[in-house]
Design a protein around this motif. Structure first.
Motif, PDB file in Angstrom:
ATOM      1  N   GLY A 142     -26.045  24.984 -65.680  1.00 14.99           N
ATOM      2  CA  GLY A 142     -26.540  26.004 -64.767  1.00 14.99           C
ATOM      3  C   GLY A 142     -25.477  26.491 -63.802  1.00 14.99           C
ATOM      4  N   VAL A 143     -24.697  25.567 -63.245  1.00 13.55           N
ATOM      5  CA  VAL A 143     -23.624  25.953 -62.330  1.00 13.55           C
ATOM      6  C   VAL A 143     -22.563  26.771 -63.066  1.00 13.55           C
ATOM      7  CG1 VAL A 143     -21.738  25.088 -60.898  1.00 13.55           C
ATOM      8  CG2 VAL A 143     -23.987  23.998 -60.782  1.00 13.55           C
ATOM      9  N   ALA A 144     -22.237  26.365 -64.287  1.00 15.37           N
ATOM     10  CA  ALA A 144     -21.234  27.091 -65.078  1.00 15.37           C
ATOM     11  C   ALA A 144     -21.706  28.497 -65.437  1.00 15.37           C
ATOM     12  CB  ALA A 144     -20.901  26.311 -66.342  1.00 15.37           C
ATOM     13  N   ALA A 145     -23.028  28.715 -65.481  1.00 17.17           N
ATOM     14  CA  ALA A 145     -23.577  30.022 -65.863  1.00 17.17           C
ATOM     15  C   ALA A 145     -23.679  30.997 -64.701  1.00 17.17           C
ATOM     16  CB  ALA A 145     -24.965  29.833 -66.479  1.00 17.17           C
ATOM     17  N   ALA A 146     -23.320  30.545 -63.500  1.00 16.17           N
ATOM     18  CA  ALA A 146     -23.401  31.432 -62.335  1.00 16.17           C
ATOM     19  C   ALA A 146     -22.518  32.667 -62.538  1.00 16.17           C
ATOM     20  CB  ALA A 146     -22.975  30.678 -61.078  1.00 16.17           C
ATOM     21  N   ASP A 147     -23.014  33.809 -62.118  1.00 19.02           N
ATOM     22  CA  ASP A 147     -22.322  35.082 -62.292  1.00 19.02           C
ATOM     23  C   ASP A 147     -21.018  35.099 -61.476  1.00 19.02           C
ATOM     24  OD1 ASP A 147     -21.495  37.823 -62.107  1.00 19.02           O
ATOM     25  OD2 ASP A 147     -23.523  38.432 -62.672  1.00 19.02           O
ATOM     26  N   ARG A 148     -19.878  35.215 -62.170  1.00 14.60           N
ATOM     27  CA  ARG A 148     -18.572  35.179 -61.507  1.00 14.60           C
ATOM     28  C   ARG A 148     -18.366  36.384 -60.582  1.00 14.60           C
ATOM     29  NH1 ARG A 148     -17.901  30.121 -61.382  1.00 14.60           N
ATOM     30  NH2 ARG A 148     -18.461  29.201 -63.396  1.00 14.60           N
ATOM     31  N   GLU A 149     -18.925  37.520 -60.956  1.00  9.05           N
ATOM     32  CA  GLU A 149     -18.786  38.708 -60.113  1.00  9.05           C
ATOM     33  C   GLU A 149     -19.534  38.539 -58.797  1.00  9.05           C
ATOM     34  OE1 GLU A 149     -19.958  42.142 -62.287  1.00  9.05           O
ATOM     35  OE2 GLU A 149     -18.279  42.006 -63.715  1.00  9.05           O
ATOM     36  N   LEU A 150     -20.723  37.922 -58.894  1.00  8.75           N
ATOM     37  CA  LEU A 150     -21.476  37.658 -57.660  1.00  8.75           C
ATOM     38  C   LEU A 150     -20.745  36.652 -56.777  1.00  8.75           C
ATOM     39  CD1 LEU A 150     -25.187  37.461 -58.901  1.00  8.75           C
ATOM     40  CD2 LEU A 150     -24.124  39.277 -57.540  1.00  8.75           C
ATOM     41  N   LEU A 151     -20.141  35.657 -57.397  1.00  7.61           N
ATOM     42  CA  LEU A 151     -19.382  34.667 -56.629  1.00  7.61           C
ATOM     43  C   LEU A 151     -18.166  35.305 -55.957  1.00  7.61           C
ATOM     44  CD1 LEU A 151     -19.512  31.649 -59.121  1.00  7.61           C
ATOM     45  CD2 LEU A 151     -20.735  31.858 -56.955  1.00  7.61           C
ATOM     46  N   GLU A 152     -17.527  36.197 -56.690  1.00  6.78           N
ATOM     47  CA  GLU A 152     -16.372  36.888 -56.107  1.00  6.78           C
ATOM     48  C   GLU A 152     -16.814  37.777 -54.944  1.00  6.78           C
ATOM     49  OE1 GLU A 152     -12.491  38.078 -55.450  1.00  6.78           O
ATOM     50  OE2 GLU A 152     -13.315  36.408 -56.620  1.00  6.78           O
ATOM     51  N   MET A 153     -17.950  38.442 -55.115  1.00  7.20           N
ATOM     52  CA  MET A 153     -18.484  39.273 -54.049  1.00  7.20           C
ATOM     53  C   MET A 153     -18.819  38.422 -52.819  1.00  7.20           C
ATOM     54  SD  MET A 153     -21.849  41.744 -54.055  1.00  7.20           S
ATOM     55  CE  MET A 153     -22.968  40.324 -54.062  1.00  7.20           C
ATOM     56  N   ALA A 154     -19.426  37.257 -53.049  1.00  7.19           N
ATOM     57  CA  ALA A 154     -19.750  36.359 -51.943  1.00  7.19           C
ATOM     58  C   ALA A 154     -18.496  35.906 -51.216  1.00  7.19           C
ATOM     59  CB  ALA A 154     -20.516  35.148 -52.482  1.00  7.19           C
ATOM     60  N   VAL A 156     -15.589  37.620 -51.096  1.00  7.49           N
ATOM     61  CA  VAL A 156     -15.012  38.771 -50.402  1.00  7.49           C
ATOM     62  C   VAL A 156     -15.755  39.060 -49.103  1.00  7.49           C
ATOM     63  CG1 VAL A 156     -14.649  41.270 -50.545  1.00  7.49           C
ATOM     64  CG2 VAL A 156     -14.062  39.810 -52.496  1.00  7.49           C
ATOM     65  N   PHE A 157     -17.072  38.994 -49.159  1.00 10.90           N
ATOM     66  CA  PHE A 157     -17.882  39.307 -47.977  1.00 10.90           C
ATOM     67  C   PHE A 157     -18.124  38.081 -47.088  1.00 10.90           C
ATOM     68  CE2 PHE A 157     -18.901  42.893 -50.713  1.00 10.90           C
ATOM     69  CZ  PHE A 157     -18.862  43.958 -49.813  1.00 10.90           C
ATOM     70  N   ARG A 158     -17.450  36.986 -47.425  1.00  8.02           N
ATOM     71  CA  ARG A 158     -17.532  35.760 -46.625  1.00  8.02           C
ATOM     72  C   ARG A 158     -18.982  35.338 -46.387  1.00  8.02           C
ATOM     73  NH1 ARG A 158     -12.817  36.944 -42.064  1.00  8.02           N
ATOM     74  NH2 ARG A 158     -11.089  37.176 -43.567  1.00  8.02           N
ATOM     75  N   LEU A 159     -19.696  35.229 -47.493  1.00  9.08           N
ATOM     76  CA  LEU A 159     -21.124  34.896 -47.404  1.00  9.08           C
ATOM     77  C   LEU A 159     -21.346  33.475 -46.887  1.00  9.08           C
ATOM     78  CD1 LEU A 159     -23.798  36.319 -48.036  1.00  9.08           C
ATOM     79  CD2 LEU A 159     -23.774  35.240 -50.291  1.00  9.08           C
ATOM     80  N   GLY A 160     -20.392  32.595 -47.123  1.00 13.26           N
ATOM     81  CA  GLY A 160     -20.541  31.214 -46.683  1.00 13.26           C
ATOM     82  C   GLY A 160     -21.082  30.330 -47.783  1.00 13.26           C
ATOM     83  N   ARG A 161     -20.780  29.043 -47.694  1.00 10.06           N
ATOM     84  CA  ARG A 161     -21.179  28.110 -48.754  1.00 10.06           C
ATOM     85  C   ARG A 161     -22.696  27.981 -48.869  1.00 10.06           C
ATOM     86  NH1 ARG A 161     -16.910  23.022 -48.238  1.00 10.06           N
ATOM     87  NH2 ARG A 161     -15.025  24.223 -48.791  1.00 10.06           N
ATOM     88  N   TRP A 162     -23.382  27.897 -47.725  1.00  8.29           N
ATOM     89  CA  TRP A 162     -24.833  27.697 -47.773  1.00  8.29           C
ATOM     90  C   TRP A 162     -25.538  28.882 -48.401  1.00  8.29           C
ATOM     91  CZ3 TRP A 162     -28.855  24.924 -48.203  1.00  8.29           C
ATOM     92  CH2 TRP A 162     -30.109  25.399 -47.858  1.00  8.29           C
TER      93      TRP A 162
END
Length: 253
Positions: A142-154, A156-162
């Motif tokens: 499940g963790v490996a399937a996370a969308d890489r583009e969304l992670l990159e966006m998070a 860039v926008f400093r969404l934070g770990r939580w």
């Protein structure tokens, strides 16, 4: 009740009626109750047993054993899976061990556990041991399937770990966890009751099955097996119902 629900219920009842009919035909063909009892005899024996206090004690003990092993293994599997996705060397260290656990016969672990542990602790240990690799593997997938583009966006926008965990990882991992729980609860029952049988655990379903085998009481054997199936299905449905109520990734940012 809408038409779709009625259709699904009709299909379920139809499938159940088909297999009960097959069971009845096999019973009539065999013609020896020591080898096979009828569905009616099994149901009648379940009702007889349910009127005894020992029945509920045995069901409760087995339910506790399975639930304890399942919950502990699920928690440990989620934690280990998350850590292994964060630290690759830890994954390389743990994965061979869990692969060996999946490949080793359950009976071997039960016999070893009977040497290592008190017999009353063996069923919960075995149930958890069987569930652990399933939860661990599904969390990693499940963790490996996370969308890489969304992670990159998070990032860039400093969404934070939580918030990244809550809004990206959790919704992605949730279906994998649901699949792990659905598979794991059935295997936990199979492994836990098998451990109770080999350990001849008192006041448990496995102990009752062992007694039925010793005394060639086929009706009791089928009745207790039916009880295990019903408990497993009910527990799985309750687990999934609770799982669906969790607001994965929902809420205000």
């Amino acid at each position: 009740m809408n038409r779709g629900a009625i259709s699904r219920a009709a299909r379920v009842l139809g499938v159940a009626a088909f297999w009960l009919a097959v069971w009845q035909l096999l019973y009539q063909s065999v013609g020896q109750e020591i080898l096979l009892v009828s569905p009616a005899q099994t149901l009648s024996r379940v009702f007889e047993l349910s009127g005894q206090a020992d029945f509920w004690i045995s069901a409760g003990v087995s339910l506790y054993n399975v639930a304890a092993g399942f919950v502990c293994a699920s928690f440990l599997g989620i934690v280990l899976g998350a850590l292994c996705c964060r630290f690759r060397f830890l994954y390389q260290l743990i994965y061979p061990l869990l692969s060996a656990v999946k490949a080793t016969p359950v009976a071997s672990f039960i016999i070893l556990a009977l040497v290592w542990l008190q017999s009353v602790r063996v069923p919960a240990f075995i149930a958890g041991l069987i569930v652990l690799p399933i939860v661990f593997g599904n969390v990693c997938q499940g963790v490996a399937a996370a969308d890489r583009e969304l992670l990159e966006m998070a990032r860039v926008f400093r969404l934070g770990r939580w918030k990244t965990l809550r809004y990206i990882y959790l919704p992605t991992v949730a279906p994998y966890l649901a699949a792990a729980f659905t598979t794991g609860i059935g295997l936990a029952w199979k492994a836990g009751v098998s451990a109770e049988v080999l350990a001849n655990a008192r006041n448990s379903i496995g102990g009752r099955i062992y007694g039925a085998k010793i005394y060639l009481d086929t009706a009791d054997l089928f009745a207790w097996t039916a009880v295990v199936i019903v408990l497993s299905v009910v527990l799985e449905l309750l687990l999934l119902a609770c799982f669906r109520r969790i607001p994965w990734g929902e809420g205000k940012s």
